[in-house]
Scaffold this motif. Structure first.
Motif, mmCIF file in Angstrom:
data_model
loop_
_atom_site.group_PDB
_atom_site.id
_atom_site.type_symbol
_atom_site.label_atom_id
_atom_site.label_comp_id
_atom_site.label_asym_id
_atom_site.label_seq_id
_atom_site.Cartn_x
_atom_site.Cartn_y
_atom_site.Cartn_z
ATOM 1 N N SER A 172 31.013 41.843 39.405
ATOM 2 C CA SER A 172 32.154 42.495 40.038
ATOM 3 C C SER A 172 32.701 41.644 41.174
ATOM 4 O O SER A 172 33.918 41.544 41.368
ATOM 5 C CB SER A 172 31.744 43.867 40.572
ATOM 6 O OG SER A 172 31.453 44.759 39.523
ATOM 7 N N SER A 173 31.795 41.027 41.917
ATOM 8 C CA SER A 173 32.224 40.214 43.048
ATOM 9 C C SER A 173 33.032 39.000 42.587
ATOM 10 O O SER A 173 34.087 38.691 43.147
ATOM 11 C CB SER A 173 31.009 39.762 43.858
ATOM 12 O OG SER A 173 30.335 40.882 44.397
ATOM 13 N N LEU A 174 32.564 38.323 41.557
ATOM 14 C CA LEU A 174 33.260 37.118 41.099
ATOM 15 C C LEU A 174 34.619 37.444 40.493
ATOM 16 O O LEU A 174 35.603 36.747 40.761
ATOM 17 C CB LEU A 174 32.385 36.375 40.094
ATOM 18 C CG LEU A 174 31.120 35.741 40.685
ATOM 19 C CD1 LEU A 174 30.211 35.222 39.574
ATOM 20 C CD2 LEU A 174 31.448 34.631 41.668
ATOM 21 N N THR A 175 34.685 38.487 39.674
ATOM 22 C CA THR A 175 36.000 38.877 39.148
ATOM 23 C C THR A 175 36.895 39.361 40.278
ATOM 24 O O THR A 175 38.112 39.125 40.272
ATOM 25 C CB THR A 175 35.873 39.960 38.073
ATOM 26 O OG1 THR A 175 35.220 41.124 38.618
ATOM 27 C CG2 THR A 175 35.085 39.466 36.876
ATOM 28 N N GLY A 176 36.285 40.028 41.276
ATOM 29 C CA GLY A 176 37.065 40.483 42.418
ATOM 30 C C GLY A 176 37.639 39.339 43.228
ATOM 31 O O GLY A 176 38.715 39.461 43.821
ATOM 32 N N MET A 177 36.943 38.207 43.260
ATOM 33 C CA MET A 177 37.461 37.057 44.002
ATOM 34 C C MET A 177 38.748 36.531 43.380
ATOM 35 O O MET A 177 39.635 36.040 44.095
ATOM 36 C CB MET A 177 36.404 35.964 44.076
ATOM 37 C CG MET A 177 35.237 36.317 44.990
ATOM 38 S SD MET A 177 33.930 35.074 44.964
ATOM 39 C CE MET A 177 32.545 36.067 45.542
ATOM 40 N N ARG A 178 38.867 36.661 42.072
ATOM 41 C CA ARG A 178 40.117 36.250 41.426
ATOM 42 C C ARG A 178 41.251 37.203 41.806
ATOM 43 O O ARG A 178 42.403 36.777 41.968
ATOM 44 C CB ARG A 178 39.940 36.179 39.908
ATOM 45 C CG ARG A 178 38.894 35.164 39.468
ATOM 46 C CD ARG A 178 38.967 34.894 37.974
ATOM 47 N NE ARG A 178 40.210 34.219 37.615
ATOM 48 C CZ ARG A 178 40.581 33.986 36.356
ATOM 49 N NH1 ARG A 178 39.819 34.373 35.357
ATOM 50 N NH2 ARG A 178 41.723 33.373 36.104
ATOM 51 N N LEU A 179 40.934 38.475 41.968
ATOM 52 C CA LEU A 179 41.911 39.439 42.466
ATOM 53 C C LEU A 179 42.305 39.106 43.904
ATOM 54 O O LEU A 179 43.493 39.056 44.248
ATOM 55 C CB LEU A 179 41.324 40.841 42.386
ATOM 56 C CG LEU A 179 42.172 41.965 42.991
ATOM 57 C CD1 LEU A 179 43.244 42.408 42.010
ATOM 58 C CD2 LEU A 179 41.303 43.160 43.382
ATOM 59 N N LEU A 180 41.307 38.856 44.760
ATOM 60 C CA LEU A 180 41.580 38.578 46.161
ATOM 61 C C LEU A 180 42.386 37.291 46.331
ATOM 62 O O LEU A 180 43.220 37.188 47.238
ATOM 63 C CB LEU A 180 40.265 38.493 46.932
ATOM 64 C CG LEU A 180 39.477 39.806 47.015
ATOM 65 C CD1 LEU A 180 38.106 39.554 47.637
ATOM 66 C CD2 LEU A 180 40.233 40.866 47.794
ATOM 67 N N HIS A 181 42.129 36.313 45.468
ATOM 68 C CA HIS A 181 42.908 35.070 45.512
ATOM 69 C C HIS A 181 44.389 35.372 45.326
ATOM 70 O O HIS A 181 45.248 34.753 45.995
ATOM 71 C CB HIS A 181 42.420 34.115 44.430
ATOM 72 C CG HIS A 181 43.181 32.832 44.358
ATOM 73 N ND1 HIS A 181 43.096 31.851 45.319
ATOM 74 C CD2 HIS A 181 44.069 32.365 43.421
ATOM 75 C CE1 HIS A 181 43.883 30.837 44.997
ATOM 76 N NE2 HIS A 181 44.478 31.120 43.846
ATOM 77 N N ARG A 182 44.708 36.305 44.462
ATOM 78 C CA ARG A 182 46.102 36.677 44.201
ATOM 79 C C ARG A 182 46.687 37.540 45.317
ATOM 80 O O ARG A 182 47.904 37.554 45.519
ATOM 81 C CB ARG A 182 46.196 37.393 42.863
ATOM 82 C CG ARG A 182 45.999 36.464 41.676
ATOM 83 C CD ARG A 182 45.639 37.232 40.403
ATOM 84 N NE ARG A 182 45.660 36.352 39.243
ATOM 85 C CZ ARG A 182 44.701 35.480 38.932
ATOM 86 N NH1 ARG A 182 43.625 35.384 39.713
ATOM 87 N NH2 ARG A 182 44.793 34.713 37.871
ATOM 88 N N LEU A 183 45.833 38.268 46.014
ATOM 89 C CA LEU A 183 46.303 39.100 47.126
ATOM 90 C C LEU A 183 46.446 38.316 48.419
ATOM 91 O O LEU A 183 47.206 38.713 49.308
ATOM 92 C CB LEU A 183 45.327 40.257 47.358
ATOM 93 C CG LEU A 183 45.203 41.309 46.266
ATOM 94 C CD1 LEU A 183 44.100 42.305 46.605
ATOM 95 C CD2 LEU A 183 46.532 42.043 46.075
#
Length: 291
Positions: A172-183
């Motif tokens: 979850s953390s690693l996929t979330g980092m891709r989200l945060l990169h976009r935010l």
């Protein structure tokens, strides 16, 4: 890291998922407004994609506190690096998000499989099939400073470098980092960004904190019936949802945590925890509600 006065007019809690695929049954999104009304699911029955969650956050322009149940970074301060010995190890969390994004550019749906399998990164992870990297710390693995603070609160966090088992949060953390990169640069992400005077703010959640605040034991934090959820909502000063029968623990986590965020959003110690330094805010982040 200065806390602004309480100003939020909406609270959104997102139970995230690291599962592979275009849509994840483990994602649930709930919201509530100030007052005592029961939180409700956004698009109940819908199976969310991670891209849809991104679109939802980017479309939020009001003063909204948005909680994401994921680890926004990896341990850094214990070793002075995310990946000791790797010359591409980034210097801060935004660099980490960018590194994960670059390596996983061809992984669809914000997946992070390519990063997990990268020969240098893999040395630091515990993966399925008995594949434990030679640099993975024995036991639960390396912890961030906020996770060590969680331990002092009586919680049992696992390392974001652990990708195995029902309690793992690494995927979850690693996929979330891709989200945060976009935010990044578009929405304030606390504590990597200061809390702005207006607009949405994203924070990291640990949904067990909401369950404990509602009087549930740590070992019974998951609620799978509406009756359990309604009792917990009442304990937080919220109206019950009034549903019947069973409910997924993903949905109940999101609903209860939205109510908890509403109740606790103005707590000064949640925004200025004693263990949060400038270095930690830049590299590891912090879990909202951990003091």
């Amino acid at each position: 890291m200065t806390k602004r006065k309480a100003r939020f007019t909406q609270f959104i809690a997102i139970d995230w998922s690291g599962a592979v695929g275009p849509r994840q049954k483990g994602i649930a999104v709930a919201e509530c407004r100030p007052g005592g009304g029961a939180p409700t699911l956004i698009r109940p029955g819908h199976i969310w994609s991670r891209a849809e969650v991104l679109d939802l956050i980017l479309a939020t322009e009001t003063d909204t506190l948005i909680g994401l149940d994921l680890g926004p970074s990896l341990p850094f301060v214990d070793r002075g690096a995310y990946f000791p010995g790797w010359d591409e190890s980034p210097a801060d969390a935004r660099g980490l998000w960018a590194l994960v994004e670059r390596i996983c550019l061809d992984d669809p749906h914000f997946a992070a499989s390519s990063f997990v399998d990268h020969p240098e990164a893999a040395r630091h992870f515990r993966r399925h099939g008995g594949r434990t990297g030679d640099l993975f710390e024995p036991g639960r693995g390396r912890l961030r400073a906020t996770e060590r603070a969680q331990q002092r609160m009586g919680l049992s966090p696992y390392s974001n470098l652990n990708l195995v088992g029902a309690a793992q949060v690494g995927k979850s953390s690693l996929t979330g980092m891709r989200l945060l990169h976009r935010l990044s640069g578009r929405v304030a992400i606390w504590p990597f960004d200061p809390v702005p005077e207006a607009g949405p703010v994203v924070v990291e959640l640990y949904t067990t904190l909401a369950a404990i605040a509602a009087g549930r034991a740590r070992s019974r934090s998951k609620m799978r019936t509406h009756a359990e959820l309604d009792a917990a909502l009442l304990a937080l000063g919220s109206a019950p949802g009034g549903g019947d029968g069973s409910i997924s623990d993903h949905a109940s986590d999101a609903i209860l945590t939205a109510a908890w965020m509403r109740k606790e959003a103005s707590r000064q110690d949640f925004w200025q925890p004693g263990g949060l330094t400038d270095e930690i805010a830049r590299t590891e982040g912090w879990t909202f509600g951990v003091v």
